[in-house]
Write an enzyme that holds these catalytic residues in place. Sequence first.
Site, PDB file in Angstrom:
ATOM      1  N   GLY A  25      17.727  35.759 -27.907  1.00 41.95           N
ATOM      2  CA  GLY A  25      16.994  35.540 -26.657  1.00 41.95           C
ATOM      3  C   GLY A  25      17.839  35.844 -25.426  1.00 41.95           C
ATOM      4  O   GLY A  25      17.403  36.513 -24.489  1.00 41.95           O
ATOM      5  N   ARG A  26      19.079  35.369 -25.422  1.00 47.35           N
ATOM      6  CA  ARG A  26      19.928  35.551 -24.239  1.00 47.35           C
ATOM      7  C   ARG A  26      20.504  36.960 -24.144  1.00 47.35           C
ATOM      8  O   ARG A  26      21.255  37.266 -23.221  1.00 47.35           O
ATOM      9  CB  ARG A  26      21.035  34.496 -24.219  1.00 47.35           C
ATOM     10  CG  ARG A  26      21.820  34.397 -25.514  1.00 47.35           C
ATOM     11  CD  ARG A  26      22.632  33.108 -25.569  1.00 47.35           C
ATOM     12  NE  ARG A  26      23.311  32.928 -26.845  1.00 47.35           N
ATOM     13  CZ  ARG A  26      22.769  32.344 -27.916  1.00 47.35           C
ATOM     14  NH1 ARG A  26      21.515  31.921 -27.872  1.00 47.35           N
ATOM     15  NH2 ARG A  26      23.458  32.196 -29.020  1.00 47.35           N
TER      16      ARG A  26
ATOM     17  N   LYS B  54      14.428  19.112 -28.302  1.00 52.28           N
ATOM     18  CA  LYS B  54      13.035  19.577 -28.452  1.00 52.28           C
ATOM     19  C   LYS B  54      12.264  18.643 -29.382  1.00 52.28           C
ATOM     20  O   LYS B  54      11.141  18.238 -29.097  1.00 52.28           O
ATOM     21  CB  LYS B  54      13.017  20.978 -29.095  1.00 52.28           C
ATOM     22  CG  LYS B  54      13.387  22.122 -28.190  1.00 52.28           C
ATOM     23  CD  LYS B  54      13.078  23.425 -28.943  1.00 52.28           C
ATOM     24  CE  LYS B  54      13.824  24.597 -28.376  1.00 52.28           C
ATOM     25  NZ  LYS B  54      13.691  25.799 -29.206  1.00 52.28           N
TER      26      LYS B  54
ATOM     27  N   HIS C 141      32.054  27.470   1.870  1.00 55.99           N
ATOM     28  CA  HIS C 141      31.831  26.331   2.761  1.00 55.99           C
ATOM     29  C   HIS C 141      31.328  25.118   1.995  1.00 55.99           C
ATOM     30  O   HIS C 141      30.738  24.213   2.581  1.00 55.99           O
ATOM     31  CB  HIS C 141      30.847  26.733   3.864  1.00 55.99           C
ATOM     32  CG  HIS C 141      31.386  27.854   4.697  1.00 55.99           C
ATOM     33  ND1 HIS C 141      32.199  27.654   5.781  1.00 55.99           N
ATOM     34  CD2 HIS C 141      31.285  29.200   4.541  1.00 55.99           C
ATOM     35  CE1 HIS C 141      32.550  28.823   6.286  1.00 55.99           C
ATOM     36  NE2 HIS C 141      32.016  29.783   5.545  1.00 55.99           N
TER      37      HIS C 141
ATOM     38  N   GLU D 237       7.161  24.938 -23.749  1.00 55.62           N
ATOM     39  CA  GLU D 237       7.021  25.134 -22.308  1.00 55.62           C
ATOM     40  C   GLU D 237       6.194  26.391 -22.017  1.00 55.62           C
ATOM     41  O   GLU D 237       5.282  26.396 -21.186  1.00 55.62           O
ATOM     42  CB  GLU D 237       8.395  25.298 -21.627  1.00 55.62           C
ATOM     43  CG  GLU D 237       9.260  24.058 -21.620  1.00 55.62           C
ATOM     44  CD  GLU D 237      10.220  24.003 -22.799  1.00 55.62           C
ATOM     45  OE1 GLU D 237       9.880  24.543 -23.883  1.00 55.62           O
ATOM     46  OE2 GLU D 237      11.305  23.404 -22.641  1.00 55.62           O
TER      47      GLU D 237
ATOM     48  N   GLU E  89      25.291  29.070 -24.112  1.00 52.28           N
ATOM     49  CA  GLU E  89      24.475  28.942 -25.328  1.00 52.28           C
ATOM     50  C   GLU E  89      25.152  29.683 -26.479  1.00 52.28           C
ATOM     51  O   GLU E  89      24.989  29.322 -27.639  1.00 52.28           O
ATOM     52  CB  GLU E  89      23.051  29.486 -25.094  1.00 52.28           C
ATOM     53  CG  GLU E  89      22.055  28.966 -26.107  1.00 52.28           C
ATOM     54  CD  GLU E  89      20.593  29.212 -25.739  1.00 52.28           C
ATOM     55  OE1 GLU E  89      19.914  28.264 -25.306  1.00 52.28           O
ATOM     56  OE2 GLU E  89      20.129  30.355 -25.878  1.00 52.28           O
TER      57      GLU E  89
ATOM     58  N   LYS F  46      10.185  35.041 -27.559  1.00 51.10           N
ATOM     59  CA  LYS F  46      10.614  35.645 -28.820  1.00 51.10           C
ATOM     60  C   LYS F  46       9.857  35.020 -29.996  1.00 51.10           C
ATOM     61  O   LYS F  46       9.299  35.712 -30.832  1.00 51.10           O
ATOM     62  CB  LYS F  46      12.128  35.445 -28.977  1.00 51.10           C
ATOM     63  CG  LYS F  46      12.682  36.007 -30.252  1.00 51.10           C
ATOM     64  CD  LYS F  46      14.201  35.892 -30.292  1.00 51.10           C
ATOM     65  CE  LYS F  46      14.717  36.179 -31.695  1.00 51.10           C
ATOM     66  NZ  LYS F  46      16.159  36.105 -31.804  1.00 51.10           N
TER      67      LYS F  46
HETATM   68  O1  F6P Z   1      16.921  27.390 -25.502  1.00 53.97           O
HETATM   69  C1  F6P Z   1      16.683  27.804 -26.809  1.00 53.97           C
HETATM   70  C2  F6P Z   1      15.974  29.110 -26.838  1.00 53.97           C
HETATM   71  O2  F6P Z   1      15.683  29.385 -28.168  1.00 53.97           O
HETATM   72  C3  F6P Z   1      16.768  30.257 -26.211  1.00 53.97           C
HETATM   73  O3  F6P Z   1      17.732  30.760 -27.024  1.00 53.97           O
HETATM   74  C4  F6P Z   1      15.668  31.202 -25.888  1.00 53.97           C
HETATM   75  O4  F6P Z   1      16.098  32.181 -25.001  1.00 53.97           O
HETATM   76  C5  F6P Z   1      14.652  30.252 -25.314  1.00 53.97           C
HETATM   77  O5  F6P Z   1      14.760  29.087 -26.113  1.00 53.97           O
HETATM   78  C6  F6P Z   1      13.248  30.753 -25.298  1.00 53.97           C
HETATM   79  O6  F6P Z   1      12.789  31.056 -26.591  1.00 53.97           O
HETATM   80  P1  F6P Z   1      11.543  31.974 -26.825  1.00 53.97           P
HETATM   81  O7  F6P Z   1      11.814  33.319 -26.236  1.00 53.97           O
HETATM   82  O8  F6P Z   1      11.344  32.015 -28.307  1.00 53.97           O
HETATM   83  O9  F6P Z   1      10.357  31.337 -26.141  1.00 53.97           O
END
Ligand code: F6P
Length: 546
Positions: A270-271, A511, A387, A214, A356, A208
Amino acid sequence: MSDTPKLTRRPEWTALENHRAGRQPHLRELFAADPSRAERYTVRVGDLRIDYSKHLVTDETLGLLRELAAATDVFGLRDAMFRGEKINVTENRAVLHTALRAPRDAVIEVDGENVVPRVHEVLDKMSDFANRVRSGEWTGHTGKRIRNVVNIGIGGSDLGPAMAYEVLRPYTDRGLTLRFVSNVDGADLHEATRDLDPAETLFIVASKTFTTIETITNATSARSWLLKGLGGDEKAVAKHFVALSTNTQKVTEFGIDVDNMFEFWDWVGGRYSYDSAIGLSLMIAIGPDRFREMLDGFRIVDDHFRNAPAEANAPLLLGLLGVWYGNFFDAQTHAVLPYSHYLSKFTAYLQQLDMESNGKSVQRDGEPVQWQTGPVVWGTPGTNGQHAYYQLIHQGTKLIPADFIGFANPVAELSDELKAQHDLLMANLFAQGQALAFGKTAEEVRAEGVPEEQVPHRTFHGNHPTTTILATELTPSVLGQLIALYEHKVFVQGAIWNIDSFDQWGVELGKVLAKRVEPALTEGADVPGLDPSTAALVAAYRTLRK
Ligand code: F6P
């Protein structure tokens, strides 16, 4: 400070406390007293049959919970969300994932602009691209057909498509290999690409913000892997990389052409985003028609949430039941137990959606909450969990409300022999719900001739609350219905707890600190302000590292 009365001082809250302090009949009594309970406490939405009769509630409890929902104006906030008002107060944003599945002729305005035409423009662009990849018309740099799609993203830019791809595997083009890379641990990208031919591989960089460390790190490494494999010609990137993002500038800076960018907007959390452009990998796998069927499923539950009366409003009911246990029984967790192998990533997806969203401890106006908020959500598909950890649910000391999810039919492509296993799978689901609710009394155990010293060990108190969601079969539409059901359930709870369910400031500190610590690991730089424990760990890491 707002004038709104504190939640726990509301008369509706006190009424629930008093009700809770009264005698709580056992589920055995509740069912014995009302032969129609199962039918009365079942709500149908689209293809979902939601049985909430095995909950520790009476008509009075449900009435009191609905009064709490009315007092906290859950439906008012719901309408504001659907209208596009900026209910994400800390980020001053609208919350409009429901616009992602609105019909073409709907009008939903943000800042005076109807967003629906843009949603459909992107959906059409995605459909065109997905069809070209699926048909082989879109080829890689060397002219080879794309056979592998690797989605690089994390959190909401990974969990949704990764989950839905597993769920809808029977609907996917089995000639395509889809992989999802999220972890900054290089092993993730290594394992995802080690057996792939770069000439046949498309990377979808999903982010987003397009600033998530990452994702950008993995995308950069994927770019190197591709260029190395294809002889270093930079032009290859255009045929092998597309971006899903709200941030055109950052996408361009990364070197991806805007023609290869599929847009979404800051009013999609995002979620809550896998039915936006973030679903491109899924759409390539299942095709645009199936993707749109899934959107139709979301819409069925959106319409229901918007229009059904409180008594029969499934997301409202499920949200209220969670409030009942979390706030009045001190339940700390909520288990989601799907009886479908295809739902293996469903609970992991819900963890982000729920935790979240509602893992908050301040109210919308910044005042601390003085009540419990979101639960720990956990669970894995049955029958495996039976189990492993079900023992604790049955006979442990904790109250763990649980959702069972099952389907009347196995997926069509199973062999007849494997289809026949479905009855056994579902028998287990039904049996677990029954055992948890009704248990086994000491008298029943004794009547079986069990020696007296073993009776306490073999007695099941029961009275463990569960919801059972039963659908005809696991289709794209049913998946959309299930996800929208949980999205709106989370919304209801956030509205009652008066928290902002749509920000996620809690992930920021980690972060920032990771960025600060990294130079100490890579360059041995001094990091001022490290606490003694972390400083010792960093020193040990540097000594042990080869
Ligand atoms: O974990 C924080 C967050 O901002 C989430 O809400 C989001 O889904 C994720 O990191 C990834 O963010 P992006 O889509 O901006 O890479």
